[in-house]
Motif scaffolding. Structure first.
Motif, PDB file in Angstrom:
ATOM      1  N   UNK A 217      -3.984  -6.855  -0.437  1.00 38.77           N
ATOM      2  CA  UNK A 217      -4.540  -6.493   0.469  1.00 38.77           C
ATOM      3  C   UNK A 217      -3.203  -7.960   1.133  1.00 38.77           C
ATOM      4  N   UNK A 218      -3.222  -7.132   2.666  1.00 39.80           N
ATOM      5  CA  UNK A 218      -2.998  -8.422   3.719  1.00 39.80           C
ATOM      6  C   UNK A 218      -2.805 -10.083   2.716  1.00 39.80           C
ATOM      7  N   UNK A 219      -3.862 -10.644   3.158  1.00 39.50           N
ATOM      8  CA  UNK A 219      -4.294 -10.772   3.121  1.00 39.50           C
ATOM      9  C   UNK A 219      -5.002 -12.059   1.704  1.00 39.50           C
ATOM     10  N   UNK A 220      -4.092 -11.024   0.523  1.00 42.79           N
ATOM     11  CA  UNK A 220      -3.919 -11.306  -0.672  1.00 42.79           C
ATOM     12  C   UNK A 220      -5.410 -12.453  -1.111  1.00 42.79           C
ATOM     13  N   UNK A 221      -6.532 -11.626  -0.238  1.00 42.55           N
ATOM     14  CA  UNK A 221      -7.553 -12.116  -0.797  1.00 42.55           C
ATOM     15  C   UNK A 221      -9.081 -11.237  -0.757  1.00 42.55           C
ATOM     16  N   UNK A 256      -6.107  -1.212   5.117  1.00 41.84           N
ATOM     17  CA  UNK A 256      -4.755  -0.120   5.765  1.00 41.84           C
ATOM     18  C   UNK A 256      -3.624  -0.006   4.451  1.00 41.84           C
ATOM     19  N   UNK A 257      -4.008   0.152   3.303  1.00 40.83           N
ATOM     20  CA  UNK A 257      -3.054  -0.173   2.324  1.00 40.83           C
ATOM     21  C   UNK A 257      -2.897   1.347   2.128  1.00 40.83           C
ATOM     22  N   UNK A 258      -1.994   1.989   0.977  1.00 37.36           N
ATOM     23  CA  UNK A 258      -1.752   3.783   1.088  1.00 37.36           C
ATOM     24  C   UNK A 258      -2.487   3.492  -0.478  1.00 37.36           C
TER      25      UNK A 258
END
Length: 258
Positions: A217-221, A256-258
């Motif tokens: 995840x973009x926020x890494x949590x 949002x990640x593939x």
């Protein structure tokens, strides 16, 4: 209209599905209390009472009620109590889902009719039933919120039967929003990322999902129940007055990640 758009002062509602301190319902009830709301909080089984009773202080000492959504007399008693206490409702949080273990752990194509029907009844149709009974009490409008997951939109390994069930729930949100909008009633789904709750523990290889969310995840949590609670406050407060029919992702951007 309150002067503070995120204030829930003077607002009353119901939060369903409390099971323990890891419950999303707990995060929602705690955040709503901190914003000023009064509420009734329900748990679904008598065995849960010993786990939920110690939590009332953090939720502002709300009234606790047993409410199994498969027992119509308990559902009727819940709304009768809300009517007696306040004569109105401003919000309802539907935080419950269930599928029989064998059906949940198997392929969708192999699921039993009874398992599918039970999962759909508890996880989706119960929201519709609760909304129907909340509607007359939302005399000046209100907000109905349920909980979904990304597996409703995309295939997620091991989510299996709950994928179609949550997809039905999200579609129900949109139709209910269209139907209830003219009465000022807004309807939403919140779609959290993986949270280590008791319900999540029933998903096969849940830890793989959790680790993926933490690392990709973009926020890494991971999401927390408090994150979901704050989103619920936003949607139910004046700040969300122009929003309805939405599925809001509270997942550290993982969707949002593939």
């Amino acid at each position: 209209m309150t002067t503070q758009p995120f204030s829930m002062q003077g607002k009353t509602g119901i939060v369903t599905g409390l099971a323990n301190a890891d419950s999303i319902a707990y995060g929602c009830a705690r955040a709503l209390h901190q914003a000023g709301a009064e509420m009734i909080v329900t748990y679904g089984h008598p065995k849960a009472e010993s786990h939920v009773r110690p939590l009332v202080g953090e939720m502002g000492d709300p009234e606790l009620m047993l409410c199994d959504v498969l027992d119509q007399s308990q559902v009727d008693a819940l709304f009768q109590r809300a009517d007696e206490r306040w004569g109105k409702l401003d919000f309802l949080i539907h935080s419950m889902a269930f599928a029989p273990r064998d059906d949940l752990h198997g392929r969708v194509v192999d699921c039993s009719w009874d398992g599918f029907a039970q999962a759909m009844n508890i996880s989706c149709h119960s929201f519709i039933r609760l909304a129907r009974q909340a509607e007359p009490l939302m005399k000046e409008g209100g907000t109905l919120i349920t909980l979904s997951y990304y597996g409703a939109e995309k295939v997620v390994d091991n989510y299996n039967l709950m994928g179609p069930v949550k997809a039905a729930l999200e579609s129900s949100v949109r139709y209910m929003a269209a139907e209830l909008g003219p009465r000022g009633i807004r309807v939403h789904a919140i779609s959290p990322g993986p949270i280590r709750t008791r319900a999540a523990s029933g998903i096969q290889d849940f830890e793989t999902l959790a680790r993926d969310a933490e690392t990709r995840s973009p926020l890494r949590r991971l999401t927390t129940v408090d994150d979901v609670g704050q989103c619920a406050v936003f949607l139910a407060s004046g700040a969300g007055q122009s929003l309805t029919g939405s599925t809001l992702y509270v997942d550290a951007g993982h969707n949002i990640r593939a």
